[in-house]
Design an enzyme around this catalytic site. Structure first.
Site, PDB file in Angstrom:
ATOM      1  N   GLY A 289      -4.488  -0.303  -0.760  1.00  0.00           N
ATOM      2  CA  GLY A 289      -3.618  -1.296  -1.373  1.00  0.00           C
ATOM      3  C   GLY A 289      -2.224  -0.737  -1.524  1.00  0.00           C
ATOM      4  N   CYS A 290      -1.535  -1.153  -2.540  1.00  0.00           N
ATOM      5  CA  CYS A 290      -0.169  -0.712  -2.796  1.00  0.00           C
ATOM      6  C   CYS A 290      -0.121   0.799  -2.991  1.00  0.00           C
ATOM      7  CB  CYS A 290       0.364  -1.418  -4.039  1.00  0.00           C
ATOM      8  SG  CYS A 290       1.977  -0.831  -4.571  1.00  0.00           S
ATOM      9  N   PHE A 291       0.761   1.454  -2.268  1.00  0.00           N
ATOM     10  CA  PHE A 291       0.804   2.924  -2.373  1.00  0.00           C
ATOM     11  C   PHE A 291       1.244   3.410  -3.738  1.00  0.00           C
ATOM     12  CE2 PHE A 291       4.576   2.585   0.849  1.00  0.00           C
ATOM     13  CZ  PHE A 291       5.438   2.039  -0.086  1.00  0.00           C
ATOM     14  N   TRP A 292       1.916   2.589  -4.521  1.00  0.00           N
ATOM     15  CA  TRP A 292       2.310   3.002  -5.868  1.00  0.00           C
ATOM     16  C   TRP A 292       1.071   3.304  -6.717  1.00  0.00           C
ATOM     17  CZ3 TRP A 292       5.974  -1.707  -6.868  1.00  0.00           C
ATOM     18  CH2 TRP A 292       7.126  -1.594  -6.070  1.00  0.00           C
TER      19      TRP A 292
END
Length: 175
Positions: free
Chosen positions: A9-12
């Protein structure tokens, strides 16, 4: 030191989790698995480059095992949703393990099979498991995102609940 690259998903979100583990030396957000060289965030978000948002993790296998990194991977995202994590939708948010060795590739495939056989998740795992390809670091403003922007709405609404669950489940593995 060894390296593994995960898309979840979102790398953050991925970055925030792995930064807190003992034995992890560095976590770099970036892009892997696509067709074009040096993609930008905007290009990756278009879905046309084929890249996934990933985190490349450098770790000390004497301190943290690859198996532990995989355990964290499977427990901190939904590996059963194709090209989606929560409200983030698109091929760039796919679940993926980009292995940097044959042993990593084999272990990831074995974990996936074992989890599917035991029906740990209500649906089959769709995580791609393949050899690592060229890695392109994301723009500077994506690096260390949660640590620098933890009060932003996305961080509070999406990342913080994941972090709370992770911190409780893996408290013995934290820095």
């Amino acid at each position: 030191m060894d390296t593994i690259t995960f898309g979840a998903g979102c790398f953050w979100c991925v970055e925030a989790v792995y930064q807190r583990l003992k034995g992890v030396h560095s976590v770099t957000s970036g892009y892997m698995g696509g067709k074009m060289k040096n993609p930008t965030y905007r290009e990756v978000c278009s879905g046309l480059t084929g890249h996934a948002e990933v985190c490349q993790i450098t770790y000390d296998p004497k301190v943290i095992s690859f198996e532990t990194l995989l355990e964290v991977f499977w427990q901190t995202h939904d590996p059963t949703t194709l090209n989606r994590q929560g409200a983030d939708v698109g091929t760039q948010y796919r679940s993926a393990v980009f292995a940097h060795s044959d042993e990593q590739l084999l272990q990831a495939q074995e974990w996936k099979s074992k989890l599917n056989d035991k029906q740990v998740f209500p649906n089959p795992i769709v995580t791609q498991i393949e050899k690592a390809t060229d890695f392109y670091p994301a723009e500077d403003y994506h690096q260390d995102y949660y640590n620098q922007n933890g009060t932003e709405p996305y961080c509070q609404i999406v990342i913080k609940p994941k972090m709370d669950k992770f911190l409780k489940a893996f408290k013995d593995k934290l820095n």
